[in-house]
Enzyme design. Structure first.
Site, short mmCIF file in Angstrom:
data_model
loop_
_atom_site.label_atom_id
_atom_site.label_comp_id
_atom_site.label_asym_id
_atom_site.label_seq_id
_atom_site.Cartn_x
_atom_site.Cartn_y
_atom_site.Cartn_z
CE1 TYR A 124 -5.69 2.24 -5.41
CE2 TYR A 124 -3.78 3.69 -5.65
CZ TYR A 124 -3.95 2.65 -4.86
OH TYR A 124 -3.07 1.84 -4.11
CD1 TRP A 177 -6.46 -3.90 5.14
CD2 TRP A 177 -4.72 -4.70 3.42
NE1 TRP A 177 -6.82 -2.77 4.19
CE2 TRP A 177 -5.22 -3.35 2.94
CE3 TRP A 177 -3.80 -5.37 3.07
CZ2 TRP A 177 -4.83 -3.08 1.76
CZ3 TRP A 177 -2.96 -5.11 1.61
CH2 TRP A 177 -4.27 -3.96 1.28
CB VAL A 235 -11.03 -2.68 7.47
CG1 VAL A 235 -9.52 -2.70 8.10
CG2 VAL A 235 -12.09 -2.06 8.41
CB VAL A 268 -3.08 -0.70 5.55
CG1 VAL A 268 -3.05 -1.88 6.91
CG2 VAL A 268 -2.90 -0.64 4.51
CB CYS A 318 -0.76 -0.49 0.72
SG CYS A 318 -1.66 1.47 1.43
#
Length: 339
Positions: free
Chosen positions: A183, A82, A118, A120, A45
């Site tokens: 993205y 994750w 969720v 990271v 990431c």
């Protein structure tokens, strides 16, 4: 966005769900304490990578422990999550410090009714098991400026007050058109929006190429947060965004100044030694079934090019300014060597 679904609308990033700040003086309610917090990341990431680079450059490895999730996400109750696995050093698929299998457990410990996404990185309080923050940008800035007393001797000034306005001005453009732009191109739901996004990506790269032709770093004469933010995307560009996200007008290696700049940073402690290109390839090609339904992971590009001479030192400047380089990477955090 659900990684196993075809895109039906333009990707939109939700604001961070939890934004508690941790500082040396505790003025926001949480105090920086060695051993109190654990940083949960994926090495794939780019948003998490920013925080990992900052943590290493500031010498906070022993103060804030690191937990690495698997580059492949696991589908739990219909959504990708994750998770910790044996392959990433978690016996039995459970993080040995937090005692959890999926990062979402820390989110639910903080708010049992939470039903959002969720992401990271996540900073987790090791005493309560609660997620503290998933605000990657604020967390990076705070680790760089608010943890005095715990940072290493010789830590660089990554966010000099005199340069902050310029750092943020450049950062806003880089975020909109490049960091997030790749993205927007990769998950574009139609041709028009893909065309718009990919044009913005390469207009930004073209401008950065011109800016970096006669200066070693983006802002000032040493590494700043501007370089950290840009590097996280550049190091993934040819490995993931060029092919997987169809950002294929040019490769990074076709930009003389940008490619040399990226190699200069890669060979600087804190950058390449926190980069795992295997995790990058595996994650992007395996997780995004809507883009790559076969889950075949691309073999290239050859990473050895990152170690070739760059000659950027001829432009002057010094990576750490008046500071010094960080020491060796802790053994348990070493990434696979290239070569």
């Amino acid at each position: 966005m659900r990684a196993n679904k075809l895109p039906t609308e333009e990707i939109k990033r939700d604001p961070a769900a939890f934004t508690d700040r941790v500082t040396a003086d505790g003025r926001f309610g949480r105090t920086a304490e060695a051993g109190r917090y654990r940083l949960v990341i994926s090495r794939a990431c780019p948003w998490a990578h920013r925080v990992v680079m900052t943590r290493r450059l500031m010498g906070l490895e022993r103060a804030v422990s690191l937990a690495v999730t698997d580059p492949r996400q696991e589908i739990i109750e219909g959504d990708p999550h994750w998770v910790f696995t044996e392959e990433t050093g978690s016996p039995g698929g459970v993080d040995p410090v937090l005692g959890i299998h999926a990062l979402r457990e820390a989110y639910l410990a903080r708010d049992p009714g939470y039903d959002g996404g969720v992401s990271v990185p996540g900073l987790v309080d090791t005493q309560s098991g609660h997620l503290v923050t998933n605000d990657f940008d604020r967390l990076s800035l705070d680790l760089a400026t608010e943890w005095e007393g715990l940072v290493r001797e010789g830590a660089p000034d990554l966010y000099p007050e005199a340069l902050r306005e310029e750092i943020e001005e450049i950062g806003a453009r880089v975020y909109r058109d490049l960091n997030n732009g790749v993205y927007r191109a990769g998950f574009a739901p139609d041709q028009r929006r893909y065309d718009d996004a990919v044009a913005a990506v390469f207009a930004c790269l073209d401008d950065l190429e011109e800016r970096l032709t006669d200066r070693r770093y983006l802002v000032g004469d040493s590494v700043t947060m501007a370089d950290i933010r840009l590097f996280a995307t550049l190091v993934r560009f040819d490995a993931a965004y060029h092919g997987h996200f169809k950002c294929n007008i040019r490769k990074l290696t076709e930009y003389p100044a940008l490619w040399a700049y990226a190699r200069d940073l890669f060979q600087t402690p804190g950058f390449g030694d926190t980069t795992d290109l295997d995790h990058v390839r595996i994650h992007y090609y395996w997780v995004h079934e809507g883009i790559n339904p076969t889950r075949i992971v691309a073999a290239g590009p050859d990473p050895r090019g990152w170690l070739t001479p760059h000659h950027r030192e001829e432009l002057g400047g010094s990576p750490f300014g008046e500071g010094t380089a960080p020491g060796p990477v802790p053994e348990e955090e070493r990434v696979p060597a290239i070569g």
